[in-house]
Motif scaffolding. Structure first.
Motif, PDB file in Angstrom:
ATOM      1  N   PHE A 141       0.760  -1.249  -0.031  1.00  0.00           N
ATOM      2  CA  PHE A 141      -0.066  -0.130   0.031  1.00  0.00           C
ATOM      3  C   PHE A 141       0.804   1.283  -0.036  1.00  0.00           C
ATOM      4  CE2 PHE A 141      -2.758  -3.327   0.880  1.00  0.00           C
ATOM      5  CZ  PHE A 141      -3.860  -3.104   0.141  1.00  0.00           C
ATOM      6  N   ILE A 142       1.982   1.287   0.510  1.00  0.00           N
ATOM      7  CA  ILE A 142       3.202   2.237   0.216  1.00  0.00           C
ATOM      8  C   ILE A 142       3.326   2.519  -1.092  1.00  0.00           C
ATOM      9  CG2 ILE A 142       5.329   2.966   0.918  1.00  0.00           C
ATOM     10  CD1 ILE A 142       3.623   2.991   3.502  1.00  0.00           C
ATOM     11  N   ILE A 143       3.554   1.293  -1.961  1.00  0.00           N
ATOM     12  CA  ILE A 143       3.683   1.276  -3.255  1.00  0.00           C
ATOM     13  C   ILE A 143       2.522   1.881  -4.177  1.00  0.00           C
ATOM     14  CG2 ILE A 143       4.260   0.022  -5.473  1.00  0.00           C
ATOM     15  CD1 ILE A 143       6.426  -1.653  -3.533  1.00  0.00           C
ATOM     16  N   VAL A 256       6.275   6.068 -13.754  1.00  0.00           N
ATOM     17  CA  VAL A 256       5.798   5.355 -12.462  1.00  0.00           C
ATOM     18  C   VAL A 256       6.904   4.268 -11.933  1.00  0.00           C
ATOM     19  CG1 VAL A 256       4.114   3.693 -11.349  1.00  0.00           C
ATOM     20  CG2 VAL A 256       3.430   5.770 -12.854  1.00  0.00           C
ATOM     21  N   PHE A 257       7.360   3.036 -13.034  1.00  0.00           N
ATOM     22  CA  PHE A 257       8.398   2.210 -12.650  1.00  0.00           C
ATOM     23  C   PHE A 257       9.620   2.898 -12.022  1.00  0.00           C
ATOM     24  CE2 PHE A 257       7.535  -2.187 -14.223  1.00  0.00           C
ATOM     25  CZ  PHE A 257       6.217  -1.724 -14.520  1.00  0.00           C
ATOM     26  N   LYS A 258       9.956   3.998 -12.566  1.00  0.00           N
ATOM     27  CA  LYS A 258      11.391   4.656 -12.031  1.00  0.00           C
ATOM     28  C   LYS A 258      10.987   5.127 -10.864  1.00  0.00           C
ATOM     29  CE  LYS A 258      12.897   6.249 -16.661  1.00  0.00           C
ATOM     30  NZ  LYS A 258      12.363   7.281 -17.378  1.00  0.00           N
ATOM     31  N   LEU A 414       3.541  -3.797 -10.107  1.00  0.00           N
ATOM     32  CA  LEU A 414       4.672  -3.294  -9.362  1.00  0.00           C
ATOM     33  C   LEU A 414       4.981  -4.044  -8.324  1.00  0.00           C
ATOM     34  CD1 LEU A 414       3.081   0.460  -9.637  1.00  0.00           C
ATOM     35  CD2 LEU A 414       5.133  -0.332 -10.854  1.00  0.00           C
ATOM     36  N   THR A 415       4.270  -4.657  -7.550  1.00  0.00           N
ATOM     37  CA  THR A 415       4.623  -5.342  -6.311  1.00  0.00           C
ATOM     38  C   THR A 415       4.675  -6.920  -6.439  1.00  0.00           C
ATOM     39  OG1 THR A 415       2.153  -6.087  -5.841  1.00  0.00           O
ATOM     40  CG2 THR A 415       3.185  -3.948  -5.060  1.00  0.00           C
TER      41      THR A 415
END
Ligand code: ATP
Ligand code: MG
Length: 435
Positions: A141-143, A256-258, A414-415
């Motif tokens: 959730f931070i991500i 976003v990835f960066k 992402l996760t």
């Protein structure tokens, strides 16, 4: 305190504790993660939103006996002196002068937040608050928070206006059976399945708009990638075509990835996630090429058909990372997508994929009213139900294009989560409406 209330304020978060504070009095507050007794010494691990600190209580300490009254997940406030010590995880520990219990918790807890005992997904979701205190859950959730922030910053920098469109609507925005009816005073209404029509209208006012909001889909199947309440990032741009908004999307995704790689290295480590930043432009395959690839792999499908879940899984084995599927059959895409001039059976559309998972769909939109009415009829929709929308096409509708990106699915990528339910605080699906 003059008003007689108990002071509940801390001076530091756990992340701020270190050897450089040696000898300083601090007040920490948070949750009891564990209590250990070793020889004549008791250790409390106190957790707050930033991490953990070790509270060390030797036998000679005045609060030594009070430690036995504490339980897991009790909320405590600790006033004590920082002591530099190499063996402690932070290079420092707290020697308490006061431990105050602000609240207790039940024992046993329905789920172990330290994660030492595994719980199944239903137990996790039923006890979500406790579940989220586990580091590998907090990290997701931070991500998610950082991803939303990065998306918002990126679009605003590019001159987009953030809008909010209604989620209670009178008729289906895209047709289809996946609407949730609700009772609305004396009438029936529906929960919005997408911001589509409203964002298109707003492109004729603000030119570049975006919205990050929930939409609602009565998905009948139970899958690891579908929920009933979904967050999407919706973008619409006047005087753009599908190629323009594909470039925008791939630039946004790599941004976003960066951003996540740079700002969430601790969280990625907790999740054991390597996140290689994708190179732009992403590979592009036409729908026709994808069908041929799948047929060559023995998947039975004809041109024009939807790609089945099984076929998507096969694609995920063949095509790694991010890629686009472009130029879809017009019949399979929504009525508002622009057919190609030279080949009207194909439309100016794309899906963004991550291996087997669809992340976004978009395209050039139809901006001529006659054509839109024709397409509505071809898709067996009643133009009268869209009168409120169609009339805006008489008022100077610019050519425009856009996309909708599933935020929950982006967080999966992402996760590295395999189930979308892990990426949503309180997921809603066919079986789950609580907590
Ligand atoms: P799918 O084919 O995977 O069901 P869709 O094509 O119906 O998705 P769109 O209408 O294109 O979905 O919505 C835009 C994006 O919103 C999708 O690419 C996906 O990332 C996300 N999305 C749509 N429906 C859901 C859902 N039920 N659960 C989670 N995400 C969804
Ligand atoms: Mg789609």
């Amino acid at each position: 305190m003059s008003d007689g209330s108990v002071d509940i304020h801390k001076t530091h978060f756990t992340s701020e504790i270190g050897p450089e504070l040696d000898g300083k009095m601090v007040v920490l507050a948070g949750w009891v993660e564990s209590i250990r007794k070793l020889g004549g010494i008791k250790f409390i691990i106190l957790r707050d939103k930033e991490g953990r600190s070790q509270i060390t209580v030797p036998k000679s300490n005045s609060v030594f006996d009070e430690v036995d009254k504490l339980g897991k997940e009790y909320v405590i406030l600790v006033r004590g002196k920082v002591r530099k010590i190499e063996k402690a995880p932070q290079g420092a520990e707290i020697i308490p002068e006061e431990i105050r219990v602000l609240n207790t918790s039940v024992s046993p807890l329905p789920l172990d937040p330290s994660g030492k005992v595994d719980a199944n997904l239903d137990t996790q979701l039923d006890n979500r608050v406790l579940d989220l205190r586990r580091p590998e859950k907090t990290a997701i959730f931070i991500i998610r928070h950082e991803a939303s922030k990065a998306i918002r910053d990126f679009l605003i920098k590019r001159g987009f206006i953030e809008i909010n469109t209604p989620k209670i609507i009178a008729s289906a925005s895209e047709g289809g059976a996946d609407l949730f009816p609700i009772s609305y005073y004396e009438k029936e209404a529906f929960l919005s399945q997408s911001a589509q029509l409203y964002k298109e209208q707003m492109s004729s006012v603000f030119e570049k708009v975006f919205e990050i909001a929930p939409c609602y889909r009565a998905e009948l199947s139970r899958t690891v990638r579908h929920l009933s309440e979904v967050y999407t990032v919706d973008v619409e741009v006047a005087f753009n075509n599908y190629l323009d908004v594909m470039s925008l999307l791939e630039e946004l995704i790599s941004h976003v990835f960066k951003h996540i790689k740079k700002n969430c290295s601790e969280e990625l480590k907790t999740l054991n996630r390597e996140l290689p930043v994708p190179k732009t432009p992403f590979p592009r395959y036409t729908y026709t090429e994808i069908v041929e690839k799948l047929q060559a792999e023995g998947i039975e499908m004809n041109w024009g058909e939807d790609i089945s879940t099984q076929a998507y899984r096969k694609l995920g084995e063949m095509l790694r990372g991010l890629y686009f599927i472009v130029d879809w059959p017009t019949a399979g895409k929504p009525f508002y997508i622009m057919p190609r001039k030279d080949k009207p059976e194909i439309c100016e559309s794309f899906d963004l994929m991550y291996e087997w998972l669809e992340l976004a769909s978009g395209g050039t939109r139809i901006h001529k009213k006659d054509m839109l009415i024709e397409r509505l009829k071809e898709q067996k929709l009643n133009p009268e139900s869209f009168a409120f929308h169609l009339k805006t096409y008489d008022w100077g509708m610019p050519p425009h294009a856009g996309w909708g990106l599933g935020l929950d699915r982006l967080v999966m990528v992402l996760t590295g989560a395999e189930n979308i339910r892990d990426c949503v605080l309180y997921p809603r699906d066919r079986d789950r409406l609580t907590p």
